[in-house]
Design a protein around this motif. Structure first.
Motif, PDB file in Angstrom:
ATOM      1  N   ALA A 110      31.227  76.174  38.679  1.00 11.20           N
ATOM      2  CA  ALA A 110      31.538  76.135  37.254  1.00 11.20           C
ATOM      3  C   ALA A 110      30.714  77.160  36.487  1.00 11.20           C
ATOM      4  CB  ALA A 110      31.288  74.731  36.706  1.00 11.20           C
ATOM      5  N   ALA A 111      29.439  77.266  36.827  1.00 10.69           N
ATOM      6  CA  ALA A 111      28.573  78.222  36.124  1.00 10.69           C
ATOM      7  C   ALA A 111      29.010  79.650  36.366  1.00 10.69           C
ATOM      8  CB  ALA A 111      27.127  78.026  36.574  1.00 10.69           C
ATOM      9  N   MET A 168      32.056  80.727  37.237  1.00  2.00           N
ATOM     10  CA  MET A 168      33.338  80.975  36.593  1.00  2.00           C
ATOM     11  C   MET A 168      33.185  81.179  35.092  1.00  2.00           C
ATOM     12  SD  MET A 168      36.034  78.503  38.611  1.00  2.00           S
ATOM     13  CE  MET A 168      37.434  79.354  37.848  1.00  2.00           C
ATOM     14  N   GLU A 169      32.334  80.381  34.475  1.00  2.27           N
ATOM     15  CA  GLU A 169      32.168  80.481  33.028  1.00  2.27           C
ATOM     16  C   GLU A 169      31.331  81.686  32.619  1.00  2.27           C
ATOM     17  OE1 GLU A 169      31.022  76.603  31.609  1.00  2.27           O
ATOM     18  OE2 GLU A 169      32.779  75.689  32.553  1.00  2.27           O
ATOM     19  N   ALA A 170      30.610  82.288  33.572  1.00  2.00           N
ATOM     20  CA  ALA A 170      29.919  83.549  33.280  1.00  2.00           C
ATOM     21  C   ALA A 170      30.916  84.692  33.103  1.00  2.00           C
ATOM     22  CB  ALA A 170      28.918  83.874  34.379  1.00  2.00           C
ATOM     23  N   GLY A 171      32.117  84.560  33.703  1.00  5.64           N
ATOM     24  CA  GLY A 171      33.212  85.460  33.374  1.00  5.64           C
ATOM     25  C   GLY A 171      33.266  86.780  34.109  1.00  5.64           C
ATOM     26  N   ASP A 196      35.288  89.004  36.263  1.00  5.40           N
ATOM     27  CA  ASP A 196      36.670  89.136  36.716  1.00  5.40           C
ATOM     28  C   ASP A 196      36.775  90.174  37.819  1.00  5.40           C
ATOM     29  OD1 ASP A 196      37.882  87.211  35.040  1.00  5.40           O
ATOM     30  OD2 ASP A 196      37.765  88.600  33.344  1.00  5.40           O
ATOM     31  N   ARG A 236      39.112  85.457  38.694  1.00  4.63           N
ATOM     32  CA  ARG A 236      37.761  85.134  38.254  1.00  4.63           C
ATOM     33  C   ARG A 236      36.871  84.768  39.441  1.00  4.63           C
ATOM     34  NH1 ARG A 236      36.121  83.412  33.206  1.00  4.63           N
ATOM     35  NH2 ARG A 236      37.442  85.169  32.601  1.00  4.63           N
ATOM     36  N   THR A 291      34.227  83.023  41.784  1.00  3.19           N
ATOM     37  CA  THR A 291      33.801  81.633  41.933  1.00  3.19           C
ATOM     38  C   THR A 291      32.485  81.496  42.695  1.00  3.19           C
ATOM     39  OG1 THR A 291      35.124  81.386  43.961  1.00  3.19           O
ATOM     40  CG2 THR A 291      36.180  80.790  41.887  1.00  3.19           C
ATOM     41  N   TYR A 294      23.784  73.563  36.984  1.00 10.62           N
ATOM     42  CA  TYR A 294      24.601  74.395  36.092  1.00 10.62           C
ATOM     43  C   TYR A 294      23.712  75.264  35.205  1.00 10.62           C
ATOM     44  CZ  TYR A 294      27.843  75.937  32.541  1.00 10.62           C
ATOM     45  OH  TYR A 294      28.562  76.733  31.685  1.00 10.62           O
ATOM     46  N   ARG A 346      23.844  79.239  35.593  1.00 12.19           N
ATOM     47  CA  ARG A 346      24.485  79.905  34.459  1.00 12.19           C
ATOM     48  C   ARG A 346      23.542  80.915  33.814  1.00 12.19           C
ATOM     49  NH1 ARG A 346      28.712  79.341  30.625  1.00 12.19           N
ATOM     50  NH2 ARG A 346      28.728  81.403  29.653  1.00 12.19           N
ATOM     51  N   ASP A 389      24.375  84.862  33.722  1.00 12.47           N
ATOM     52  CA  ASP A 389      24.459  85.574  32.437  1.00 12.47           C
ATOM     53  C   ASP A 389      23.523  86.770  32.401  1.00 12.47           C
ATOM     54  OD1 ASP A 389      26.394  83.845  31.486  1.00 12.47           O
ATOM     55  OD2 ASP A 389      25.010  82.641  30.282  1.00 12.47           O
TER      56      ASP A 389
END
Length: 217
Positions: free
Chosen positions: A148-149, A151-154, A156, A161, A163, A197, A201, A205
């Protein structure tokens, strides 16, 4: 617990023998250990033809840590992230090193030949005594939180995206005990997920802002 950075080593001293579950190079599966180590490496450390496992075991023996659960990373160890969480009196402590230079999308593979290697290495300590089945469930929670962390860092990729990376490793540690579950409805899973997370994350980031190079996937 005590966390010590002495590059090229990062050591998490668990303070006492724990049950540890991982897929580490040196001591995979269910083992008993009192510390988890990271070894920072560069291309020069791992020349073509090197028996990496034999080399790493020799490095650990020279440090007096042959019995440790140990991971390798090309990420600068000074970039490690730490996060803690407590839910209903149950505490979780996570240490993560996050590099995404060989990121992948689940169910796909990119040609990474000739590129730098990065990895996500996560160590999670839960102070609640667990059965081996619950420790296995804890590993699944850490994996969910890591994914989740990321994927949400983004990040591509051509196939979607990111994983995770092709060389991720996770180690989870807890005292041996009789707590039978660690699923998402439990306070222990909430603490584990929150700590993991947060650490991953933050690391992702930072990598996205300061390490990622334009045009490099």
């Amino acid at each position: 617990m005590k966390l010590t950075l002495e590059r090229p080593w990062l050591e998490l001293d668990l303070g006492a023998p724990h049950r540890v579950l991982s897929w580490s190079l040196t001591r995979p599966g269910f083992v008993t250990a009192d510390r988890i180590l990271w070894r920072e490496v560069r291309n020069a450390d791992l020349p073509e033809g090197l028996d990496v496992l034999a080399w790493y075991r020799a490095e650990l023996a020279a440090r007096g840590a042959a019995d440790a659960v140990a991971m390798l990373t090309s990420r600068t160890l000074s970039a490690y992230e730490v996060a803690e969480a407590e839910v209903d009196g149950i505490r979780a402590f996570c240490v993560a090193t996050v590099g995404l230079s060989n990121a992948e999308r689940i169910g796909t593979r990119l040609d990474r030949s000739g590129n730098d290697w990065g990895t996500i290495n996560v160590a999670l300590h839960l102070e609640l005594p667990l059965t081996e089945a619950a420790l296995l469930e804890t590993l699944s929670i850490v994996t969910q939180a890591r994914t989740a962390a990321v994927m949400e860092a983004g990040l591509d990729l051509p196939d979607g995206r990111a994983t995770g990376t092709g060389t991720d490793c996770i180690a989870v540690a807890a005292p041996a005990g009789d707590t039978p579950y660690a699923g998402l409805h439990t306070p222990q899973a909430e603490a584990v997920g929150r700590a993991t997370y947060a650490a991953v994350r933050r690391g992702a980031d930072i990598w996205m802002r300061h390490v990622r190079r334009p045009g490099v996937i």
